[in-house]
Design a protein around this motif. Structure first.
Motif, PDB file in Angstrom:
ATOM      1  N   GLY A   1       0.834  -1.183   0.000  1.00 33.44           N
ATOM      2  CA  GLY A   1       0.000   0.000   0.000  1.00 33.44           C
ATOM      3  C   GLY A   1       0.871   1.235   0.000  1.00 33.44           C
ATOM      4  O   GLY A   1       2.009   1.203   0.487  1.00 33.44           O
ATOM      5  N   VAL A   2       0.377   2.317  -0.585  1.00 31.43           N
ATOM      6  CA  VAL A   2       1.037   3.608  -0.449  1.00 31.43           C
ATOM      7  C   VAL A   2       0.215   4.413   0.550  1.00 31.43           C
ATOM      8  O   VAL A   2      -1.021   4.388   0.531  1.00 31.43           O
ATOM      9  N   ILE A   3       0.886   5.115   1.458  1.00 34.29           N
ATOM     10  CA  ILE A   3       0.205   5.824   2.536  1.00 34.29           C
ATOM     11  C   ILE A   3       0.955   7.110   2.851  1.00 34.29           C
ATOM     12  O   ILE A   3       2.184   7.154   2.787  1.00 34.29           O
ATOM     13  N   GLU A   4       0.197   8.152   3.172  1.00 36.86           N
ATOM     14  CA  GLU A   4       0.792   9.452   3.450  1.00 36.86           C
ATOM     15  C   GLU A   4       0.987   9.649   4.951  1.00 36.86           C
ATOM     16  O   GLU A   4       0.171   9.216   5.764  1.00 36.86           O
ATOM     17  N   GLY A   5       2.101  10.290   5.303  1.00 36.55           N
ATOM     18  CA  GLY A   5       2.375  10.641   6.687  1.00 36.55           C
ATOM     19  C   GLY A   5       2.917  12.061   6.778  1.00 36.55           C
ATOM     20  O   GLY A   5       3.759  12.465   5.977  1.00 36.55           O
ATOM     21  N   GLN A   6       2.411  12.818   7.736  1.00 36.46           N
ATOM     22  CA  GLN A   6       2.833  14.207   7.949  1.00 36.46           C
ATOM     23  C   GLN A   6       3.786  14.234   9.147  1.00 36.46           C
ATOM     24  O   GLN A   6       3.392  13.935  10.266  1.00 36.46           O
ATOM     25  N   HIS A   7       5.019  14.618   8.905  1.00 35.67           N
ATOM     26  CA  HIS A   7       6.022  14.543   9.976  1.00 35.67           C
ATOM     27  C   HIS A   7       5.775  15.566  11.083  1.00 35.67           C
ATOM     28  O   HIS A   7       6.007  15.279  12.257  1.00 35.67           O
ATOM     29  N   THR A   8       5.294  16.738  10.729  1.00 32.55           N
ATOM     30  CA  THR A   8       5.041  17.784  11.719  1.00 32.55           C
ATOM     31  C   THR A   8       3.612  18.262  11.584  1.00 32.55           C
ATOM     32  O   THR A   8       3.198  18.699  10.509  1.00 32.55           O
ATOM     33  N   LYS A   9       2.858  18.190  12.669  1.00 31.21           N
ATOM     34  CA  LYS A   9       1.466  18.586  12.640  1.00 31.21           C
ATOM     35  C   LYS A   9       1.332  20.035  12.174  1.00 31.21           C
ATOM     36  O   LYS A   9       2.025  20.932  12.662  1.00 31.21           O
ATOM     37  N   GLY A  10       0.447  20.254  11.200  1.00 31.93           N
ATOM     38  CA  GLY A  10       0.202  21.585  10.682  1.00 31.93           C
ATOM     39  C   GLY A  10       1.148  22.036   9.597  1.00 31.93           C
ATOM     40  O   GLY A  10       0.918  23.075   8.975  1.00 31.93           O
TER      41      GLY A  10
END
Length: 248
Positions: A168-177
């Motif tokens: 699967g490909v999945i997105e992750g945000q390292h720093t909120k906002g």
């Protein structure tokens, strides 16, 4: 895909292409719809569209190509939020099993929920007979990205079977906002592990979100992977912000 129209709201829409590069708008799915996905139901069973409708998950079943392109859905389901009082959305479709029709079916989906109304985390849901909804958290998918220092949202995902193995490909945000901190990962479902995807653009953009990948036949007849990503302006090189679509 979705976009913001003159009413100031997101609208999910359908487009088609004969070459994977030039796309033509076909229809709109209405105001408040976003983050759509589309699945072909096996054995000629039609099409299942799913999207985020004003902070909850929505599904629409179209029995034929003609109804998908312009008619009303045969069945519609809007899920009640059960894991978050704030938001649940960004679906993907893992499987659709008809026994023998949509009114006797088991649909398995992924999505995210706004954990503690603070940041997105992963869920898995089952829709039985297009009327009974069960959603549970999926912490193992979260943990695979948290190990890489993802501290913000863990959002959209898209599964694919490639050389008989499920990824699967999945997105992750390292720093909120921080929209410039979105990265895309490749998740191995059997191993339960994720690895950063290496994505290169001509001008060197660094942030990649909303990943989708599809195995298909390219216009020249060869096997190919078609990929779409969103490039947030905060991490996009000059002239590259917005939608990225390519195949290889």
């Amino acid at each position: 895909y979705h976009s913001t129209l003159a009413d100031g709201r997101f609208h999910a829409a359908l487009a088609a292409s004969a070459d994977l590069l030039t796309w033509h708008h076909i229809r709109d799915f209405g105001p408040g719809s976003s983050q759509p996905t589309l699945a072909v139901v096996p054995d000629g069973g039609g099409y299942l569209a799913a999207w985020e409708q004003d902070y909850h998950l929505a599904l629409r079943y179209f029995p034929t190509r003609d109804t998908l392109f312009g008619g009303p859905p045969l069945r519609a389901f809007d899920a009640r939020r059960t894991l978050s009082r704030c938001a649940e959305g960004t679906p993907n479709v893992y499987s659709v099993l008809l026994n023998p029709d949509i009114d006797h079916s088991i649909i398995t989906l992924g999505g995210h929920y706004w954990w503690r109304c603070d940041r997105d985390r992963q869920l898995m849901a089952t829709l039985i007979d297009f009327e009974r909804w069960i959603a549970v958290p999926r912490p193992e998918l979260d943990e695979a990205l948290l190990r890489w220092g993802v501290g913000g949202n863990i959002g959209g995902r898209d599964p694919i079977t490639f050389f008989n193995r499920s990824y699967g490909v999945i997105e992750g945000q390292h720093t909120k906002g921080d929209f410039g901190s979105w990265r895309t990962y490749v998740y191995d479902y059997a191993a339960g592990e994720a690895e950063p995807a290496t994505i290169r653009t001509d001008a060197g953009s660094t942030a990649f979100a909303n990943p989708h990948v599809t195995a298909l036949t390219a216009p020249d007849g060869r096997r190919a992977l078609a990929v779409s990503l969103f490039l947030p302006g905060e991490g996009a090189a000059q002239g590259e912000g917005g939608q990225l679509i390519y195949y290889r």
